[in-house]
Design a protein around this motif. Sequence first.
Motif, PDB file in Angstrom:
ATOM      1  N   TYR A 145      82.244  35.740  64.026  1.00  0.00           N
ATOM      2  CA  TYR A 145      81.361  35.348  65.134  1.00  0.00           C
ATOM      3  C   TYR A 145      82.068  35.537  66.475  1.00  0.00           C
ATOM      4  CZ  TYR A 145      78.888  32.334  68.398  1.00  0.00           C
ATOM      5  OH  TYR A 145      78.239  31.842  69.501  1.00  0.00           O
ATOM      6  N   MET A 149      80.971  37.943  69.607  1.00  0.00           N
ATOM      7  CA  MET A 149      80.823  37.498  70.992  1.00  0.00           C
ATOM      8  C   MET A 149      81.543  38.445  71.955  1.00  0.00           C
ATOM      9  SD  MET A 149      79.040  34.661  71.330  1.00  0.00           S
ATOM     10  CE  MET A 149      79.712  33.843  72.775  1.00  0.00           C
ATOM     11  N   TYR A 152      79.390  42.164  71.759  1.00  0.00           N
ATOM     12  CA  TYR A 152      77.927  42.268  71.762  1.00  0.00           C
ATOM     13  C   TYR A 152      77.402  42.936  73.032  1.00  0.00           C
ATOM     14  CZ  TYR A 152      73.004  41.195  71.273  1.00  0.00           C
ATOM     15  OH  TYR A 152      71.635  41.311  71.176  1.00  0.00           O
ATOM     16  N   ASP A 153      77.868  42.491  74.192  1.00  0.00           N
ATOM     17  CA  ASP A 153      77.308  42.986  75.448  1.00  0.00           C
ATOM     18  C   ASP A 153      77.499  44.490  75.603  1.00  0.00           C
ATOM     19  OD1 ASP A 153      76.411  40.502  76.144  1.00  0.00           O
ATOM     20  OD2 ASP A 153      78.130  40.018  77.429  1.00  0.00           O
ATOM     21  N   GLU A 264      74.129  30.007  65.903  1.00  0.00           N
ATOM     22  CA  GLU A 264      74.521  30.395  67.257  1.00  0.00           C
ATOM     23  C   GLU A 264      74.240  31.868  67.518  1.00  0.00           C
ATOM     24  OE1 GLU A 264      75.764  28.546  69.992  1.00  0.00           O
ATOM     25  OE2 GLU A 264      74.742  27.121  68.668  1.00  0.00           O
ATOM     26  N   THR A 265      74.401  32.689  66.499  1.00  0.00           N
ATOM     27  CA  THR A 265      74.094  34.116  66.658  1.00  0.00           C
ATOM     28  C   THR A 265      72.624  34.314  66.958  1.00  0.00           C
ATOM     29  OG1 THR A 265      75.901  34.765  65.181  1.00  0.00           O
ATOM     30  CG2 THR A 265      74.138  36.362  65.511  1.00  0.00           C
ATOM     31  N   ARG A 266      71.769  33.628  66.219  1.00  0.00           N
ATOM     32  CA  ARG A 266      70.323  33.747  66.444  1.00  0.00           C
ATOM     33  C   ARG A 266      69.921  33.168  67.801  1.00  0.00           C
ATOM     34  NH1 ARG A 266      67.407  36.638  65.406  1.00  0.00           N
ATOM     35  NH2 ARG A 266      65.574  35.427  64.816  1.00  0.00           N
ATOM     36  N   ARG A 267      70.591  32.087  68.222  1.00  0.00           N
ATOM     37  CA  ARG A 267      70.259  31.467  69.501  1.00  0.00           C
ATOM     38  C   ARG A 267      70.693  32.349  70.672  1.00  0.00           C
ATOM     39  NH1 ARG A 267      72.560  28.466  73.451  1.00  0.00           N
ATOM     40  NH2 ARG A 267      74.620  28.537  72.459  1.00  0.00           N
ATOM     41  N   ARG A 268      71.895  32.905  70.593  1.00  0.00           N
ATOM     42  CA  ARG A 268      72.422  33.683  71.698  1.00  0.00           C
ATOM     43  C   ARG A 268      71.841  35.088  71.768  1.00  0.00           C
ATOM     44  NH1 ARG A 268      77.183  32.002  74.214  1.00  0.00           N
ATOM     45  NH2 ARG A 268      78.047  30.035  73.413  1.00  0.00           N
ATOM     46  N   PHE A 269      71.495  35.654  70.622  1.00  0.00           N
ATOM     47  CA  PHE A 269      71.061  37.055  70.582  1.00  0.00           C
ATOM     48  C   PHE A 269      69.710  37.165  69.862  1.00  0.00           C
ATOM     49  CE2 PHE A 269      75.799  37.043  69.900  1.00  0.00           C
ATOM     50  CZ  PHE A 269      76.114  37.189  71.254  1.00  0.00           C
TER      51      PHE A 269
END
Length: 345
Positions: A145, A149, A152-153, A264-269
């Motif tokens: 994870y 982070m 990803y961008d 957190e992955t689903r929430r952020r992305f």
Amino acid sequence: MAQRVPSQCVRLWAAFLLICLSIGITLGILEAGFRLTRYLVRGPDSILTVEDGELGWVHNVRRGEDPHTNSCGEEVLTLPAVSPLLVRSPKKPDGRRVLFLGDSTTHAYEVSTGAAYYDIVETLGEGQYSVWAAGVGGYSNLQEYLLLMKIYDDIQPEIIVWQLDSNDVADNVYELDRASLSSPMRTRPYLNPSSGQVTLRNPGLLPFRVSHGARFLFSHLAGVDIRFELGIIPSIERWLRPAEGQRPILEQRGLDVLDQMVRETRRRFPRSRVIGLALMADLAEEDSLYEEIFRRHGADYWSRFDSQVRMATSDSTDCRPWDRHWNHAGNRIAGRLIAEGLREE
């Protein structure tokens, strides 16, 4: 006579301390000699990964080409990773952006560069997919994870294929990790799911923390133990294992870490589709627990994936019992199944 007893005790203690000092100096000289010899023989850029203050370890991009033979007897040529965080970047940059995230299977050191399962996906996609791969051997779900982070961008993946493993639960928890002699025995981050605090700790036994020679000897002895089924390593691990009453609690903590990372992955992305798939899917209970976590947070999950890979051919897809990672045949089949699954959906 009264004076002789203390003096004799002093002499005994002095002799004992001298012996201990001699042993320590000898071991120090042997360790220094081992490190120097290894440096001269293998070179400074021979190691696969290097330490990282946040992730624990990352790819060593200074590593040169490495021709070797895997546990199946297949000739392998691995090239350096494209960056400390990425194994590979796309050959075809204009397709749907797909990121493969995982640990040693995604690192794919056991097969030649360009022959990993995600390479097969890009090849079979015929320009439909632009494929990145981010995986480092030994990573836990928290490390995966944190890696996501960081990258990803720059990638902005439309699809994230998250490759899981049967040892993820143990890797996520310090107490379970230190009881496994297959652990990387390097400092890594651990998450406390209750407090959200992340700490860096080394799960290795003390000799392995301070001595490169001890780690080297142990890795070769472990190979002999596995090859001849001596059972020495499992016996030691049973001795290191937490009390039976603690194991369910610790295993649940490991699952909670994965749960938080997927959440957190689903929430952020939210714009990225997340697909989970696990190896060792013949452990049906474990696989179902992973699936429950992914689907709970609105992600997809391809259950019993490893079983599908092994059932797709009569040929061996890995190098068990010496190495359970997919060999070249296993990677070809896994890549084909993933490419078919992406097309169908």
